[in-house]
Structure formats: C-alpha cells, structure tokens
Scaffold this active site. Structure first.
Site, PDB file in Angstrom:
ATOM      1  N   HIS A   1       0.807  -1.213   0.000  1.00 19.69           N
ATOM      2  CA  HIS A   1       0.000   0.000   0.000  1.00 19.69           C
ATOM      3  C   HIS A   1       0.850   1.277   0.000  1.00 19.69           C
ATOM      4  CE1 HIS A   1       0.394  -0.162   4.525  1.00 19.69           C
ATOM      5  NE2 HIS A   1       0.518   1.133   4.335  1.00 19.69           N
TER       6      HIS A   1
ATOM      7  N   ASP B   1       0.147  -7.651   1.429  1.00 19.48           N
ATOM      8  CA  ASP B   1       0.512  -6.245   1.598  1.00 19.48           C
ATOM      9  C   ASP B   1       2.028  -6.058   1.630  1.00 19.48           C
ATOM     10  OD1 ASP B   1       0.041  -3.533   1.795  1.00 19.48           O
ATOM     11  OD2 ASP B   1      -0.128  -3.548   3.974  1.00 19.48           O
TER      12      ASP B   1
ATOM     13  N   SER C   1       4.792   2.661   7.818  1.00 15.34           N
ATOM     14  CA  SER C   1       4.497   1.477   7.012  1.00 15.34           C
ATOM     15  C   SER C   1       5.690   1.054   6.168  1.00 15.34           C
ATOM     16  CB  SER C   1       3.322   1.750   6.085  1.00 15.34           C
ATOM     17  OG  SER C   1       2.110   1.528   6.731  1.00 15.34           O
TER      18      SER C   1
END
Length: 454
Positions: free
Chosen positions: A197, A231, A311
C-alpha cells in the site's frame, strides 16, 4: 469506521469491514455472502494514511529575575561587666590604680567594637560598589569533554545504531497525490522491501517513487513485484554500497519481548521508538482491497509507537534483527485519517515476509498458501465452510461444506479471519491438523496446504 495502514497516500481503503463472509482461506477464492455483520460499537479500524506536514508549537518560557536583597550590616551589642560581691576592699592607692585599669580596658573594648563596625560598613559599601562581578554562571563554564561511552549491548541506542543505515524513506508521487512510507534494505545493490500500500500506484508509469537513504543519498526506484494479499512489495534502486538489514525470525518471538520500530512517521525519517510484543497471531484486515478478507494479516501486535509513514519499516528485536514489517495501526474513531499511535500497532511477521519477498524479488509475484475452501463466520465460534474447491487440500482431507473449523493445530479459530490468518502463517507444503465440528460430531483431519499464484 475506516481501517487503514499507516504511510500511504491518496484514497485509503476502509479497514476493517464489518465481520462478513470472507473469501477462501487463500488466494483466488471468492468471498461468500450473508455473513452477520458486527454492531457499530464493536467495529475497529486500522489506519493507512498519508503523510501530513506536522505542526509544531514552540513553547515559551519566561524567567523571572529578582534582585538580591541588600547585604545587612552586622550589629554589635555592648556587654555588661559584673559588679558587687566577690571583691575585697582595697587601700585608696590600690583603688585608684584599679580605676584607671578599668578605664583602659573599657577603651580597648570600645576601640575593638568600632573597628569591627567599621569593617562591616566598609565591606557592605565595597559590595554595593563592586556588584557580583566575581559570580560564575553556567554560560561561562567550559563544555565537557566529548562522551567516549559506547552503547551497551542490547540497548535501544545500540539497536538504532545498527539498524538505521538499513532503513529508507520512500516518497511517492502519483496523479492522486503524494505520500511517504518506509522500507527495509534487502541487498547492497538496492533491493528494498516495503508494504504494497506504500507504493501502490507508483509503478507502470503511473507515478514516481524515490528512496531517501540515511547517508543523504536519494534515487528513484522501480517496482519489482507486489502482492496485495500479503501487503508486501519489493522495489529496486540503482544504488550500491548499501547496508542490508539482518532478518531474524518470528516463530519463537515471545509475548513481552522488547522491540524497536524505525521508520518515517509523518515524514520524519529515521524516527526510533521502542516497546514490546503485546500479542501474536492477531488477524488484522489492513491494506489490500479496501480492507476485504483478501488483506487479512497474521500480525504481531506491539505498543511501540507506529504512526502514518512507519508502514514498510522494520520492527526489530534487541539484537537488531528484523522480526516484522510495520503495516497497520488501530484508530479508535472514525474520520481520523491522520490518527496517530494509541499503542496498538501491527506488523507482518518476518517469517511470512521473507518467503514472500524472496518470490517477489526472483519472479515478480508471490504464491499464497491456501486450504481450498470458501468460508464465512459461524453462528458460534469458528469458521464455517461454505464451499470446497474440488481437488484442493480441504476436499482431500475430508472437509465438507457446512463443517465448522474451530482449530488449526493448537491455534483456536474464532472466526473466518482467524482461519485466513492461520493459513497464511504457513508455507505451501506444510501439513496441519484441523479440528472440525460437523453433523457427525467433532473430528480432526490432516491437510497439506498448497500454494496458488495470485
């Protein structure tokens, strides 16, 4: 409520969705319908959010100064000499001599007192005229010698010194906007592991991704491979001389173990936070396709501060080995796109990430572990089998439609997401024992999980 993972940009997938019938516990299965949804007050969401320029408020401190009280003079009190009894009568001549002696002694006492009083007055006047020019302030003191101490082994400082050179900031610009995340250096020649993402939309001519390294070098990167279901993504920068991170293991990581998170929260590169492993085997919907069951992570939970921009960065143990890839945070309320850490962060276990990253680097795609069933939530605890893939591991193990799976090996299965997370914690080829509740009562079945390219 929404559920996003930190560090992406533009539109963010809602996460998690209400508890609904999910797809198969593995890539390629279609999600069923008709699963009871969670009540609104039971929903929780995980934040995948864009970089926002932080606002800093500079606090003002006022310092009050008071003048030093004047130096008071020393007061002297005259003394009384004893008289009366105890003295014998003397001849007149003797009395005369004694009287002069008393006068001389009294004059000496007065002279001494005057001298002391004069000295006190002179000292006070000198103090007032000269001020406190002899005072030493902190500002005039010399700087101390440079510290020669080294960080103790296993300290946060020592871990940060080891890992920081292996962490990069990823800056992404697309037609939808700009965002920032983090990455982990896998090789000295520029391979970098991050979240899907973070770089989603930054490849195939749709945008630009730039890596900012700790030595202040920067370089554009190209996307080597992505896997939305896990992910994870691998990108490549044409740079040499980088410091690869040391990958550890997550299967034997105990709850309560100290960990350190490193990344670029809100664009602040090289940020180091610390905490512990709060829990393991957390089924978390984060990233991926709008928080669907396709994006369920078998996550490590930590209370180390993880914020938007962390992230793709590493979660490391106190030996400086990567044990997880920071991917999601819990956000307690709706409409908080830039919500910060509340002590509930989630990371992809490195055992799973290592396998996926190897495939992405070598082939550009990854293999998902699958049981070969379509599942939804059962009325009681467990994952109810809605459909069985012909010839798949579940069919071969004797699992039938309508069965409720309540355990995989020693891991309890409370709902459909828990089964997806449990399957994804394994690699293709692993053999597992499944506990089933069905029309004929409880039974167990042994299944060999397979892989499916997705």
């Amino acid at each position: 409520m929404t559920d996003h993972t930190p560090g992406s940009y533009g539109e963010r997938p809602d996460e998690p969705k209400p508890q609904a019938d999910g797809p198969a516990a593995g890539a390629g299965d279609m999600p069923p319908a008709g699963v009871p949804q969670q009540q609104p007050d039971q929903q929780q969401h995980y934040e995948q959010s864009a970089y926002q320029q932080p606002t800093y408020q500079q606090s003002a401190h006022q310092q009050a100064f008071q003048s030093q009280p004047p130096h008071s003079t020393q007061q002297f009190q005259s003394q009384s000499w004893p008289s009366g009894g105890g003295y014998t009568a003397m001849a007149p001549m003797q009395q005369h001599r004694n009287r002069h002696t008393g006068l001389i002694a009294g004059a000496a006492v007065l002279a001494l007192a005057a001298g002391l009083l004069g000295g006190g007055v002179g000292g006070y006047v000198g103090y007032q005229l000269g001020g406190d020019k002899g005072a030493v302030t902190s500002l005039e003191q010399p700087r101390p010698a440079r510290s020669a101490s080294t960080a103790p082994q296993g300290s946060v400082q020592q871990v940060a010194e080891k890992v920081l050179p292996s962490v990069v900031q990823l800056q992404v610009v697309t037609g939808r906007g700009a965002g920032e995340g983090s990455g982990i250096i896998l090789s000295s020649d520029g391979y970098i592991l991050t979240n899907n993402h973070v770089v989603d939309g930054g490849g195939q001519g749709r945008g630009q991704v730039t890596a900012q390294f700790q030595d202040n070098r920067s370089a554009p990167v190209r996307i080597v491979g992505t896997d939305p279901k896990s992910d994870l993504a691998v990108v490549k920068a044409d740079v040499t001389g980088l410091t690869p991170a040391d990958l550890g293991r997550s299967d034997d990581l105990p709850v309560g173990a100290a960990v350190v998170a490193i990344g670029s929260p809100f664009g602040l590169s090289g940020t180091v936070t610390s905490g512990i492993i709060s829990a393991k085997d957390r089924p978390v919907r984060a990233g991926g396709e709008s928080g669907s069951q396709e994006s369920v992570l078998d996550a490590l939970q930590t209370d180390a501060a993880i914020n938007p921009g962390n992230s793709g960065g590493p979660l490391v143990d106190m030996d400086g080995n990567v044990v997880g890839i920071n991917s999601a945070i819990y956000s307690p309320g709706s409409g908080q796109e830039q919500a910060g850490s509340v002590g509930l962060g989630f990371a992809i276990p490195v055992d799973q990430a290592r396998r996926i990253a190897t495939e992405l680097k070598d082939t550009g795609s990854a293999t998902q572990t699958t049981l070969g069933v379509t599942i939804g939530n059962a009325q009681q605890a467990g994952a109810q089998v809605r459909d069985v893939v012909p010839g798949g591991p579940a069919e071969q193990a004797g699992i039938r439609s309508g069965d409720v799976i309540t355990k995989m090996d020693d891991r309890s299965i409370m709902d459909a997401d828990a089964l997806v997370a449990a399957v994804r914690s394994h690699a293709p080829g692993d053999r597992v024992r499944i506990t089933i509740t069905g029309s004929g009562g409880d039974r167990t079945a042994d299944a060999t999980l397979t892989g499916q390219k997705g």
